[in-house]
Design a protein around this motif. Sequence first.
Motif, PDB file in Angstrom:
ATOM      1  N   SER A 123      -3.405  -6.702  -8.704  1.00 18.30           N
ATOM      2  CA  SER A 123      -4.156  -5.622  -9.334  1.00 18.30           C
ATOM      3  C   SER A 123      -4.166  -4.403  -8.410  1.00 18.30           C
ATOM      4  O   SER A 123      -3.717  -4.467  -7.270  1.00 18.30           O
ATOM      5  N   TYR A 124      -4.722  -3.338  -8.883  1.00 17.49           N
ATOM      6  CA  TYR A 124      -4.587  -2.024  -8.237  1.00 17.49           C
ATOM      7  C   TYR A 124      -5.951  -1.422  -7.908  1.00 17.49           C
ATOM      8  O   TYR A 124      -6.913  -1.596  -8.651  1.00 17.49           O
ATOM      9  N   ARG A 125      -6.020  -0.716  -6.800  1.00 18.24           N
ATOM     10  CA  ARG A 125      -7.206   0.081  -6.475  1.00 18.24           C
ATOM     11  C   ARG A 125      -6.755   1.235  -5.586  1.00 18.24           C
ATOM     12  O   ARG A 125      -5.646   1.205  -5.036  1.00 18.24           O
ATOM     13  N   TYR A 126      -7.588   2.231  -5.428  1.00 20.31           N
ATOM     14  CA  TYR A 126      -7.222   3.317  -4.525  1.00 20.31           C
ATOM     15  C   TYR A 126      -8.468   3.938  -3.914  1.00 20.31           C
ATOM     16  O   TYR A 126      -9.593   3.742  -4.391  1.00 20.31           O
TER      17      TYR A 126
ATOM     18  N   ALA B 228       0.840  -1.193   0.000  1.00 19.64           N
ATOM     19  CA  ALA B 228       0.000   0.000   0.000  1.00 19.64           C
ATOM     20  C   ALA B 228       0.874   1.242   0.000  1.00 19.64           C
ATOM     21  O   ALA B 228       2.042   1.197   0.417  1.00 19.64           O
ATOM     22  N   CYS B 229       0.328   2.347  -0.477  1.00 15.84           N
ATOM     23  CA  CYS B 229       1.048   3.610  -0.488  1.00 15.84           C
ATOM     24  C   CYS B 229       0.052   4.713  -0.160  1.00 15.84           C
ATOM     25  O   CYS B 229      -1.043   4.755  -0.747  1.00 15.84           O
ATOM     26  N   TYR B 230       0.393   5.576   0.786  1.00 22.59           N
ATOM     27  CA  TYR B 230      -0.570   6.584   1.217  1.00 22.59           C
ATOM     28  C   TYR B 230       0.111   7.937   1.445  1.00 22.59           C
ATOM     29  O   TYR B 230       1.333   8.032   1.607  1.00 22.59           O
TER      30      TYR B 230
ATOM     31  N   THR C 200      -5.086  10.261  -0.162  1.00 20.77           N
ATOM     32  CA  THR C 200      -5.307   8.998  -0.858  1.00 20.77           C
ATOM     33  C   THR C 200      -4.503   7.841  -0.295  1.00 20.77           C
ATOM     34  O   THR C 200      -3.438   8.012   0.285  1.00 20.77           O
ATOM     35  N   LEU C 201      -5.060   6.663  -0.500  1.00 17.93           N
ATOM     36  CA  LEU C 201      -4.398   5.397  -0.187  1.00 17.93           C
ATOM     37  C   LEU C 201      -4.480   4.541  -1.451  1.00 17.93           C
ATOM     38  O   LEU C 201      -5.557   4.351  -2.011  1.00 17.93           O
ATOM     39  N   HIS C 202      -3.335   4.041  -1.904  1.00 13.06           N
ATOM     40  CA  HIS C 202      -3.269   3.208  -3.101  1.00 13.06           C
ATOM     41  C   HIS C 202      -2.882   1.797  -2.676  1.00 13.06           C
ATOM     42  O   HIS C 202      -1.956   1.621  -1.879  1.00 13.06           O
TER      43      HIS C 202
END
Length: 220
Positions: free
Chosen positions: A172-175, A103-105, A150-152
Amino acid sequence: MKLAVPTLLLFALLCSCDPATETVSETPEVTTSDPTENRAQLVDIDSDEARIATALLAAPAASRDGAKVIGYNAAGEFVTLREGTNEFICLADDPNKDGFNAACYHQSLEPFMMRGRELQAEGKSAQEIFALREEEVKSGKLTMGDAGSTLHVYSGPNATYDPETGKVDGASYRYVVYMPYATAASTGLPESPIAPNHPWIMDPGTHRAHIMISPLKGED
């Protein structure tokens, strides 16, 4: 190698967005004309270098070079794996959990995220963590960061990746966009997805209210 998480569990986790409580996620599949040959290139995410490289995939591409990376190192210690120079903090995959989840935020969310990790380390359940942080945010003891932060999330069932492409197998990706105490009425968003790739609001009316966005495969 960590075990693969069943597909049904992945589906259920599409509605979960907090690194302190979730265990797995999703991202674009790596496909070639020869699936067998492609799989032969996959290696375990079992080094600090691999954890850093795959954690950065959760960050927007333009921000990866300067993002800070935190997580567990090869010795099992939670540390800063790489210092950063911009506003993003990436959380590397936990090698002690099945599947892959990075995760990245935005850095303003760090007090909230750190508190979640602390409570999880104390053995608190997801429901207990939610209730405790809700109480602390309402009292002003805990900040939710800047509105619109945001949080990715980049996640999948397998903790293996292709070193050449950097892609994680089956991920896969979501945010999400945090909007504390927002509701369907205040945003005009539905409380559940009404179509693929359609934004919706999750946990409405609470400290953790956020807009959920899950790009279609191939569009992230």
